[in-house]
Design a protein around this motif. Sequence first.
Motif: not given
Length: 331
Positions: A194-221
């Motif tokens: 609802x763009x008519x309300x001043x919601x604080x989430x509009x100023x909060x950044x998200x990854x937008x597609x956070x799933x296991x395909x986008x998380x890589x684990x290796x020797x460097x962390x």
Amino acid sequence: MGEKDLIALEQYDIAVLRSWKGREAMLCETNRGLMLLREYTGTEEKLEAEAWLLDRLLERKVKTDSYERNKDGKVVTTTADNKSYYLKNWPEGQEIDIKSGAGSCLAVKSLAILHMNMNEIDVPQEIVFAKGRSFKEDMRRHNKELKHVRGFIRSKRSKSDFELKVLECFDLFYGQGEKTLEYMCSEKNLISGDESTDNSYMKTLCHGNFNHHNILAGDRGVFVTNFDRVSYNNQITDLYLLLRKCMEKQNWNAELGIHMLREYDKLKPITAEEKRIIYILFLYPEKFWKIVNHYYNGNKSWVSGKSIGKLQALVELETKRQIFLDELQRL
């Protein structure tokens, strides 16, 4: 992508030792480490904003991929045939295993760290990110699609086993979808779109597609990659996307799901409002919609045994899913 796309690498100050195909990309071993080349169809402004954010995260010691600029200092490279590409510094590692409890908890901790650091970054006015996904509008559209498919199946004289199963369990799942939308529309929450309300989430950044395909684990962390859907939204939506995928892979293990939420909460506290939001998001029967939507947009004259199996498994796991929803309500 193929070998001919590697011509774009001539515009970078690197030496390629060998290359191989990845997921819609080319992976390259270079004199400066592993890199990933991918064709790009978006705007340069969007990619510049993403590159700016990744640079800020790296300054804060957050492990992510990053963009390599070409000899002209640009993140987008255009070849003679008018195709555009970008090149990334790519971490070596494997996709995190969310079928294990340890992997799932490692993923959720990485998300909490990412969110905390995103919240510490001041975004200048000239850096523009999109508004995030409206879950309310998605659910409204999905409900309409479900009703349309039910009408289509009812109109058929001869129905397959899959279609009969859809009709058998339709009221259960569609009722959940209607209840979710009712909550979305009647309660003041931060994912209403609802763009008519001043919601604080509009100023909060998200990854937008956070799933296991986008998380890589290796020797460097553990590295978080692919920020191409970064946007302004409530960060709890990132947590929902990860947790829903884990719950599906873990057969709705309520104990694990609650443990993951608590692990996130230890690093980045979850508010009472956000707990309510995540319950509402999980109430929606996303998997049922996906199965039905896949059927309707595919070959309806022949439904694979795999689709039938997925629908049957969904129904059988509904009791466990409800146990998890009950646990969410008690948080």
